[in-house]
Write an enzyme that holds these catalytic residues in place. Structure first.
Site, PDB file in Angstrom:
ATOM      1  N   LYS A  45     -17.929   2.149  46.756  1.00 35.62           N
ATOM      2  CA  LYS A  45     -18.401   3.173  45.631  1.00 35.62           C
ATOM      3  C   LYS A  45     -17.973   4.704  46.900  1.00 35.62           C
ATOM      4  CE  LYS A  45     -20.915   4.836  42.838  1.00 35.62           C
ATOM      5  NZ  LYS A  45     -22.007   5.300  42.309  1.00 35.62           N
ATOM      6  N   LEU A  58     -10.717   0.584  41.044  1.00 31.99           N
ATOM      7  CA  LEU A  58     -11.560  -0.078  39.388  1.00 31.99           C
ATOM      8  C   LEU A  58     -11.636   1.122  38.128  1.00 31.99           C
ATOM      9  CD1 LEU A  58     -12.824  -2.755  38.297  1.00 31.99           C
ATOM     10  CD2 LEU A  58     -14.305  -1.957  39.386  1.00 31.99           C
ATOM     11  N   ALA A  59     -12.159   2.104  38.857  1.00 31.04           N
ATOM     12  CA  ALA A  59     -12.618   3.863  37.714  1.00 31.04           C
ATOM     13  C   ALA A  59     -12.755   4.731  38.636  1.00 31.04           C
ATOM     14  CB  ALA A  59     -14.326   3.037  37.339  1.00 31.04           C
ATOM     15  N   GLN A 104     -14.807   7.598  42.990  1.00 29.78           N
ATOM     16  CA  GLN A 104     -14.615   6.364  42.849  1.00 29.78           C
ATOM     17  C   GLN A 104     -14.793   5.034  42.802  1.00 29.78           C
ATOM     18  OE1 GLN A 104     -10.413   8.233  42.498  1.00 29.78           O
ATOM     19  NE2 GLN A 104      -9.910   6.431  44.398  1.00 29.78           N
ATOM     20  N   ALA A 120     -14.266   8.533  38.944  1.00 38.69           N
ATOM     21  CA  ALA A 120     -15.454   9.559  37.532  1.00 38.69           C
ATOM     22  C   ALA A 120     -15.446  10.729  38.469  1.00 38.69           C
ATOM     23  CB  ALA A 120     -17.004   9.046  37.840  1.00 38.69           C
ATOM     24  N   SER A 121     -15.649  11.369  38.293  1.00 38.75           N
ATOM     25  CA  SER A 121     -15.589  12.965  38.530  1.00 38.75           C
ATOM     26  C   SER A 121     -16.403  13.211  40.033  1.00 38.75           C
ATOM     27  CB  SER A 121     -16.687  14.315  38.032  1.00 38.75           C
ATOM     28  OG  SER A 121     -17.658  13.512  37.471  1.00 38.75           O
ATOM     29  N   ASP A 159     -30.140   6.063  33.447  1.00 37.67           N
ATOM     30  CA  ASP A 159     -28.451   5.905  32.614  1.00 37.67           C
ATOM     31  C   ASP A 159     -28.012   4.809  31.935  1.00 37.67           C
ATOM     32  OD1 ASP A 159     -25.778   8.177  31.700  1.00 37.67           O
ATOM     33  OD2 ASP A 159     -24.927   7.428  33.538  1.00 37.67           O
TER      34      ASP A 159
END
Length: 581
Positions: free
Chosen positions: A153, A124-125, A131, A127-128, A288
């Site tokens: 996640k 779905l996404a 995911q 990141a660093s 954030d």
């Protein structure tokens, strides 16, 4: 990438950056080229920020987090640099389905096909640090947790090692650069990196994120404006986090909001009120809240806000307790970066909000000082005067109104307070940094949703409410001030008499620190000029003696001694501290 190779590449970048910094900020000023170095400082910093942007985008890891972290440090870096860093997006190439499945099996004891009723191998996404994948719970867990659609996640394989390599580089660089006077006077760089390291390690421990999500959900359980994903606790570990799929409209997608019949202006008001509630009421906040972490979820029932425990914001925020549901809720995700407001910090931030709401520059400077924001070198009277002028000219204006202001007013303000603005005497303490980051994001997002949005108006009701809550203390403070004024008035004749006596006795000493600094600077310049003249005399005289054929060997020896001895005044002229304090 191999950890050793990563370390070498990052250190190579750091060495290049430090070499430029040392040459321009240490060597050039000692060669009398300080003004030239200062003129090019902003251009060099902007270029370095662009190079770091490319490095972080290519190598990921903590570099993107570091860039985003530094983008909030307006107390350390100019706006051109923070603007370049703030555009870093935490995106990375996806990890293969096989490697993700291996992490899930190692953590949950079963591959995704067994641990879940369905698991989408497409991310779905990405990141660093990890995911996310969509999945469906088995009927048993779905009934137990009251949800079936979830997001899983998964931490990137080997990310712990990458994080430690990145932190090792940062600690090494901070240890070197932090010793430079120009840096140490502005910020405790090793301490800043230590704080960043703590935050980063917490962010890759999904158990802490799950705990923070539960705490946030409890805090807002009775507030109709806020939704939080539920956690499937039995499917969570330090490297895997399974939570409710709450994907909805991104908070900054104005077109989608309008299609859903939601007023973006109302979203801006609600978002600001909810975030300010987190700071002032719950004292536990999402640090954030960027567009990827906040959704707007349409609600169709038009119900009334929650039961006991809802806040409704200060001054009647949208959708709060006792107010009609505006047709949407704000759904927060990703609780890896959270902040907490201590009692001491809350008291100081309260004073700050009261001073800001009342546009009282003197009290605002005092609250900044108590927050630890002002450096010891800060000229409080100049800052107070600048704030008074700021309130007078621009106070209460929205960003759109500021854009319509006559540019000559900004030019006049900058002309008067340019030195203060170019060298802001501020250093944000670590516990205040997350608040500053969150407020910066909120202000930007709300202005994007509503060009006329005014953060002053959002904060002012909180200040006024705090003043009402502090009514007794406020009244006592005023009484204390009156009493102190009376005491000073009673003692004033005696003090005047003492002052006259000192003047008549000739014992009055006047301190002029500004003039003293100028005189010390001139003395150092004069000493360096004399050293330069001595060097020139010795070197030229020695060269003449050594190069003249008519002189004897003894004179040649004297020439060599003179040229060698000229190195001493040359070293003093180049390396002695020059300029002003």
């Amino acid at each position: 990438m191999n950890p050793s190779l990563r370390y070498l590449r990052l250190m190579a970048f750091a060495v290049r950056l430090m070499t430029t910094l040392l040459w321009c900020d240490l060597v050039l000023p000692r060669l009398g080229l300080g003004r030239l170095s200062a003129r090019g400082r902003l251009r060099r910093m902007s270029a370095a920020a662009r190079r770091f942007h490319r490095l972080a985008a290519a190598h990921g890891g903590l570099l993107i987090k570091l860039g985003q972290f530094l983008s909030t440090r307006l107390d350390m870096l100019p706006a051109q640099v923070t603007g370049e860093l703030s555009s870093l997006q935490d995106e990375a190439p996806a990890v293969s389905a096989e490697r993700i499945a291996a992490v899930i099996e190692a953590e949950l004891g079963a591959p995704p096909a067994i641990a879940f009723a369905a698991f989408d191998a497409r991310p779905l996404a990405a990141a660093s640090l990890g995911q996310a994948h969509r999945a469906v719970l088995h009927p048993g867990p779905a009934a137990a947790y009251g949800m079936s659609q979830v997001v899983v996640k998964v931490q990137r394989p080997g990310i712990e090692r990458i994080v430690e390599v990145d932190l090792a580089v940062l600690r090494r660089v901070a240890g070197i650069v932090g010793r430079l006077p120009t840096v140490s006077a502005r910020v405790d760089l090793p301490a800043l990196i230590a704080e960043f390291a703590t935050t980063s390690r917490q962010e890759i421990d999904y158990r802490q994120e799950a705990s923070a999500a539960r705490r946030f959900r409890t805090a807002f359980r009775a507030d109709a404006r806020v939704k939080t994903p539920r956690i499937a606790q039995s499917l969570c570990t330090g490297r895997v986090l399974t939570l409710e799929d709450v994907t909805a409209i991104k908070i900054n997608d104005v077109a989608a909001l309008r299609r859903a019949g939601i007023d973006p202006h109302a979203v801006a008001d609600a978002f600001a009120a909810v975030m300010l509630d987190q700071f002032f009421v719950h004292r536990f906040f999402h640090a954030d809240p960027h567009p990827g972490n906040v959704f707007v979820t349409p609600t169709a029932d038009g119900t009334v806000g929650g039961e006991a425990g809802g806040t409704g914001g200060a001054g009647g925020g949208t959708g709060g307790l006792g107010a009609p549901d505006p047709g949407f809720a704000l759904t927060f995700i990703d609780f890896g970066m959270m902040g907490e407001v201590s009692e001491a910090l809350r008291a100081t931030v309260r004073d700050f909000a009261i001073a800001l709401a009342g546009e009282r520059p003197g009290e605002l400077v005092d609250s900044l000082d108590r927050l630890g924001v002002l450096l010891p070198s800060a000229d409080k009277r100049l800052i107070e005067r600048a704030l008074a002028e700021l309130f007078e000219r621009f106070g209460g204006l929205s960003i759109a109104q500021l854009q319509r202001k006559d540019q000559r007013e900004f030019a006049e303000f900058f002309s008067e307070f340019g030195d203060l603005l170019r060298d802001l005497p501020f250093q944000l303490p670590e516990d205040f940094l997350l608040i500053f980051r969150a407020v910066s994001i909120v202000s930007g997002l709300c202005s994007e949703l509503d060009h006329e949005f005014n953060m002053w108006d959002a904060v002012r009701p909180y200040g006024l409410r705090l003043m009402r809550e502090e009514g007794g203390n406020f009244a006592r403070d005023q009484v204390d001030r009156v009493i102190a004024g009376v005491r000073m008035f009673v003692r004033l004749p005696g003090r005047i008499d003492d002052l006259v006596s000192v003047i008549l006795a000739g014992d009055l000493a006047v301190q002029t620190p500004g003039v003293d600094r100028e005189l010390r600077g001139l003395e150092r310049v004069a000493r360096r000029a004399v050293a330069g003249i001595v060097f020139a005399g010795l070197f030229i005289g020695g060269a003449v003696l050594f190069g003249t054929a008519a002189v004897g060997a003894g004179a040649r020896v004297v020439g060599v001694v003179c040229m060698s001895g000229s190195l001493v005044p040359l070293a003093y002229a180049l390396l002695a501290r020059g300029g002003r304090d």
